[in-house]
Design a protein around this motif. Sequence first.
Motif, PDB file in Angstrom:
ATOM      1  N   SER A 189      -7.991  76.347 -11.521  1.00  0.00           N
ATOM      2  CA  SER A 189      -9.074  76.303 -10.541  1.00  0.00           C
ATOM      3  C   SER A 189      -8.704  77.068  -9.277  1.00  0.00           C
ATOM      4  CB  SER A 189      -9.409  74.851 -10.199  1.00  0.00           C
ATOM      5  OG  SER A 189     -10.410  74.781  -9.214  1.00  0.00           O
ATOM      6  N   ALA A 190      -7.473  76.873  -8.788  1.00  0.00           N
ATOM      7  CA  ALA A 190      -7.038  77.521  -7.545  1.00  0.00           C
ATOM      8  C   ALA A 190      -6.999  79.029  -7.698  1.00  0.00           C
ATOM      9  CB  ALA A 190      -5.671  76.987  -7.135  1.00  0.00           C
ATOM     10  N   PRO A 215      -4.883  67.069  -5.753  1.00  0.00           N
ATOM     11  CA  PRO A 215      -4.012  68.125  -5.205  1.00  0.00           C
ATOM     12  C   PRO A 215      -3.394  67.816  -3.853  1.00  0.00           C
ATOM     13  CG  PRO A 215      -6.203  68.976  -5.776  1.00  0.00           C
ATOM     14  CD  PRO A 215      -6.215  67.520  -6.058  1.00  0.00           C
ATOM     15  N   SER A 227      -9.967  68.631 -11.172  1.00  0.00           N
ATOM     16  CA  SER A 227      -8.722  68.785 -10.419  1.00  0.00           C
ATOM     17  C   SER A 227      -8.601  67.714  -9.344  1.00  0.00           C
ATOM     18  CB  SER A 227      -8.665  70.177  -9.784  1.00  0.00           C
ATOM     19  OG  SER A 227      -7.612  70.270  -8.852  1.00  0.00           O
ATOM     20  N   ASP A 277      -5.720  65.445 -10.833  1.00  0.00           N
ATOM     21  CA  ASP A 277      -4.462  65.898 -10.240  1.00  0.00           C
ATOM     22  C   ASP A 277      -4.273  65.453  -8.793  1.00  0.00           C
ATOM     23  OD1 ASP A 277      -3.942  67.179 -12.619  1.00  0.00           O
ATOM     24  OD2 ASP A 277      -4.707  69.119 -11.942  1.00  0.00           O
ATOM     25  N   THR A 310      -5.462  72.219 -11.836  1.00  0.00           N
ATOM     26  CA  THR A 310      -5.466  72.653 -10.437  1.00  0.00           C
ATOM     27  C   THR A 310      -5.052  74.109 -10.317  1.00  0.00           C
ATOM     28  OG1 THR A 310      -4.976  70.417  -9.658  1.00  0.00           O
ATOM     29  CG2 THR A 310      -4.455  72.234  -8.161  1.00  0.00           C
TER      30      THR A 310
END
Length: 319
Positions: A62-63, A228, A222, A226, A59
């Motif tokens: 990617s973020a 998010p 992600s 994860d 995450t």
Amino acid sequence: MPQSTSEAGRATASASTPLRSMPGVRSWRDYALLLALACCWSSTYPLTKLALDTIPPITFISARSLIAAAFLFAILWMRGVRIPIDAKAWKLFATQQLINSTFPFLIITWSQQYVPASNTVVLASTTPIFAFLITSLITRHEPATLLKLVGAILGLAGTTLIVGLDALHGLGSEIIAEIAILLATISFACATIFGLRLSDYDPMVVAAGSLLFGGMILLPPSLLIDQPWTLQPTPRAIVATIIMGIVSSALGLLLFYICLGRLGTLTTNAQGYLRIPIGVGLSVLLLGESVPSNLALGLLLVMAGVAAMTVPAERWKRR
């Protein structure tokens, strides 16, 4: 008709600034760009440590990639620069991102679960040596002189001193993870060479396209792994992710492609050694870590190595 063709050519040229500059022409600005690149990327060490406390690796990567891409695309929109939509361009962007960021970052992140941070820094600092070997033995796209090899070895020795000689004692205990880190550094080295194929595009376009692809390809994992929306990141982790997206990823990758075109692969890779003392300084300032005992001697070797890799041979001969 010839007049309209000429005008179209001028319009295309104004919208795209090639990565390559005049070969052999270097000024203090080129080395200032190299130092700026090292500063941007050296912030990766402390910022990642702050962010990963409450944000999982997939995450986080990617973020920061999507934040960086959005930042660059906003600037491109204000500049009026068009983004290429042909499959060839995006295939190049995707390949570059995979070997320069996505694959090596995931590998190193996994390896750091088993390899101490000091060992990781030493192993990751072998990128200039691998770049030299690939250039010298395989691609031969630019001169790979003995002086540059000496510079790469001096830089690695300085890095080892800065991190601490104790880091060498632990090498070999987690051989699979350590080999994985070396594979990641080889991927970094290949990326600097492959990046020359993107010389026909504006460096900001290359950086934006690559980061967008990198962020989007990690977004599904992600969301699945994860989740998010269930995370509770601290404000410090969120700020670290945003700063890293803009400074380390967006500006850093932009400077990387500019340096690649102006200085070549071997000289651009020399910034990897400059990142070590800068990263240590930021860690001391931001994280309160202790100052390494061999910092002065290590910094001296690093600077000697960077000088050997970056100063043209003609200047050494004149001196």
